[in-house]
Design a protein around this motif. Structure first.
Motif, mmCIF file in Angstrom:
data_model
loop_
_atom_site.group_PDB
_atom_site.id
_atom_site.type_symbol
_atom_site.label_atom_id
_atom_site.label_comp_id
_atom_site.label_asym_id
_atom_site.label_seq_id
_atom_site.Cartn_x
_atom_site.Cartn_y
_atom_site.Cartn_z
ATOM 1 N N ALA A 117 11.559 46.874 10.016
ATOM 2 C CA ALA A 117 11.547 48.288 9.618
ATOM 3 C C ALA A 117 10.469 49.087 10.347
ATOM 4 C CB ALA A 117 11.350 48.396 8.108
ATOM 5 N N LEU A 118 9.319 48.485 10.584
ATOM 6 C CA LEU A 118 8.243 49.189 11.280
ATOM 7 C C LEU A 118 8.647 49.489 12.725
ATOM 8 C CD1 LEU A 118 5.402 50.327 11.307
ATOM 9 C CD2 LEU A 118 4.555 48.055 11.867
ATOM 10 N N GLN A 119 9.222 48.513 13.406
ATOM 11 C CA GLN A 119 9.676 48.725 14.779
ATOM 12 C C GLN A 119 10.781 49.785 14.829
ATOM 13 O OE1 GLN A 119 10.628 44.592 15.609
ATOM 14 N NE2 GLN A 119 9.222 44.649 17.349
ATOM 15 N N THR A 120 11.686 49.731 13.867
ATOM 16 C CA THR A 120 12.765 50.716 13.807
ATOM 17 C C THR A 120 12.188 52.121 13.693
ATOM 18 O OG1 THR A 120 14.271 49.135 12.788
ATOM 19 C CG2 THR A 120 14.785 51.466 12.482
ATOM 20 N N ALA A 121 11.221 52.296 12.808
ATOM 21 C CA ALA A 121 10.600 53.613 12.618
ATOM 22 C C ALA A 121 9.864 54.058 13.880
ATOM 23 C CB ALA A 121 9.644 53.571 11.436
ATOM 24 N N GLN A 122 9.207 53.137 14.560
ATOM 25 C CA GLN A 122 8.491 53.477 15.786
ATOM 26 C C GLN A 122 9.458 53.908 16.891
ATOM 27 O OE1 GLN A 122 6.285 49.843 16.323
ATOM 28 N NE2 GLN A 122 4.440 50.692 15.370
ATOM 29 N N TYR A 123 10.552 53.169 17.067
ATOM 30 C CA TYR A 123 11.563 53.543 18.057
ATOM 31 C C TYR A 123 12.145 54.912 17.720
ATOM 32 C CZ TYR A 123 12.075 49.257 20.816
ATOM 33 O OH TYR A 123 11.881 48.219 21.690
ATOM 34 N N ALA A 124 12.457 55.117 16.451
ATOM 35 C CA ALA A 124 13.056 56.383 16.025
ATOM 36 C C ALA A 124 12.108 57.542 16.296
ATOM 37 C CB ALA A 124 13.419 56.323 14.544
ATOM 38 N N ARG A 125 10.857 57.378 15.956
ATOM 39 C CA ARG A 125 9.867 58.440 16.161
ATOM 40 C C ARG A 125 9.703 58.744 17.649
ATOM 41 N NH1 ARG A 125 6.206 56.408 13.197
ATOM 42 N NH2 ARG A 125 6.896 57.476 11.334
ATOM 43 N N ALA A 126 9.626 57.702 18.470
ATOM 44 C CA ALA A 126 9.464 57.894 19.910
ATOM 45 C C ALA A 126 10.690 58.594 20.500
ATOM 46 C CB ALA A 126 9.242 56.548 20.594
ATOM 47 N N LEU A 127 11.874 58.165 20.099
ATOM 48 C CA LEU A 127 13.101 58.769 20.599
ATOM 49 C C LEU A 127 13.181 60.234 20.179
ATOM 50 C CD1 LEU A 127 15.414 57.557 22.275
ATOM 51 C CD2 LEU A 127 16.674 57.243 20.166
ATOM 52 N N TYR A 128 12.796 60.520 18.946
ATOM 53 C CA TYR A 128 12.830 61.902 18.457
ATOM 54 C C TYR A 128 11.803 62.768 19.184
ATOM 55 C CZ TYR A 128 13.526 65.778 15.282
ATOM 56 O OH TYR A 128 13.834 67.011 14.765
ATOM 57 N N THR A 129 10.657 62.201 19.496
ATOM 58 C CA THR A 129 9.625 62.937 20.222
ATOM 59 C C THR A 129 10.120 63.319 21.612
ATOM 60 O OG1 THR A 129 7.833 61.852 19.019
ATOM 61 C CG2 THR A 129 7.275 62.808 21.145
ATOM 62 N N VAL A 130 10.811 62.397 22.271
ATOM 63 C CA VAL A 130 11.283 62.634 23.631
ATOM 64 C C VAL A 130 12.530 63.516 23.660
ATOM 65 C CG1 VAL A 130 12.251 61.518 25.681
ATOM 66 C CG2 VAL A 130 10.281 60.512 24.538
ATOM 67 N N HIS A 131 13.486 63.245 22.782
ATOM 68 C CA HIS A 131 14.787 63.911 22.857
ATOM 69 C C HIS A 131 15.015 65.003 21.816
ATOM 70 C CE1 HIS A 131 16.373 61.243 25.924
ATOM 71 N NE2 HIS A 131 15.843 60.239 25.278
ATOM 72 N N GLY A 132 14.142 65.134 20.849
ATOM 73 C CA GLY A 132 14.302 66.163 19.830
ATOM 74 C C GLY A 132 15.611 65.986 19.070
ATOM 75 N N ASP A 133 16.357 67.068 18.922
ATOM 76 C CA ASP A 133 17.594 67.034 18.144
ATOM 77 C C ASP A 133 18.674 66.158 18.769
ATOM 78 O OD1 ASP A 133 16.576 68.623 16.146
ATOM 79 O OD2 ASP A 133 17.314 70.488 17.024
ATOM 80 N N ARG A 134 18.531 65.787 20.023
ATOM 81 C CA ARG A 134 19.504 64.915 20.688
ATOM 82 C C ARG A 134 19.213 63.436 20.447
ATOM 83 N NH1 ARG A 134 23.800 65.074 22.687
ATOM 84 N NH2 ARG A 134 23.342 63.615 24.338
ATOM 85 N N ALA A 135 18.134 63.122 19.762
ATOM 86 C CA ALA A 135 17.719 61.730 19.572
ATOM 87 C C ALA A 135 18.776 60.905 18.847
ATOM 88 C CB ALA A 135 16.387 61.668 18.816
ATOM 89 N N GLU A 136 19.390 61.469 17.830
ATOM 90 C CA GLU A 136 20.398 60.725 17.082
ATOM 91 C C GLU A 136 21.594 60.401 17.975
ATOM 92 O OE1 GLU A 136 23.032 60.987 13.005
ATOM 93 O OE2 GLU A 136 21.438 62.452 13.327
ATOM 94 N N ALA A 137 21.996 61.354 18.794
ATOM 95 C CA ALA A 137 23.105 61.118 19.729
ATOM 96 C C ALA A 137 22.731 60.068 20.764
ATOM 97 C CB ALA A 137 23.495 62.421 20.415
ATOM 98 N N GLU A 138 21.492 60.068 21.207
ATOM 99 C CA GLU A 138 21.036 59.060 22.166
ATOM 100 C C GLU A 138 21.089 57.666 21.554
ATOM 101 O OE1 GLU A 138 20.102 59.314 25.413
ATOM 102 O OE2 GLU A 138 20.668 61.418 25.378
ATOM 103 N N ALA A 139 20.649 57.547 20.318
ATOM 104 C CA ALA A 139 20.692 56.251 19.628
ATOM 105 C C ALA A 139 22.137 55.797 19.443
ATOM 106 C CB ALA A 139 19.971 56.336 18.287
ATOM 107 N N ALA A 140 23.019 56.725 19.123
ATOM 108 C CA ALA A 140 24.441 56.392 18.954
ATOM 109 C C ALA A 140 25.033 55.895 20.273
ATOM 110 C CB ALA A 140 25.206 57.602 18.446
#
Length: 60
Positions: A3-26
């Motif tokens: 869970a900690l790694q998941t949160a870290q990846y999510a935060r980093a992806l959101y920082t870089v991609h903003g609102d597109r982060a969820e689409a990038e993860a998908a």
């Protein structure tokens, strides 16, 4: 991925991609599924869910 790694990846992806982060993860999830990497696809799904939680409910 825990869970900690998941949160870290999510935060980093959101920082870089903003609102597109969820689409990038998908997209990453779909690529892993297509390559037969089930565990990695599940990890990306968890990252996607974490990003969705960080963004909160849609307002509009």
């Amino acid at each position: 991925m825990d869970a900690l790694q998941t949160a870290q990846y999510a935060r980093a992806l959101y920082t870089v991609h903003g609102d597109r982060a969820e689409a990038e993860a998908a997209q990453k999830m779909r690529e892993c599924e297509a390559a037969g990497n089930r565990q990695e696809a599940q990890d990306w799904q968890a990252v996607r869910q974490s990003i969705r939680q960080m963004r909160g409910p849609n307002q509009g």
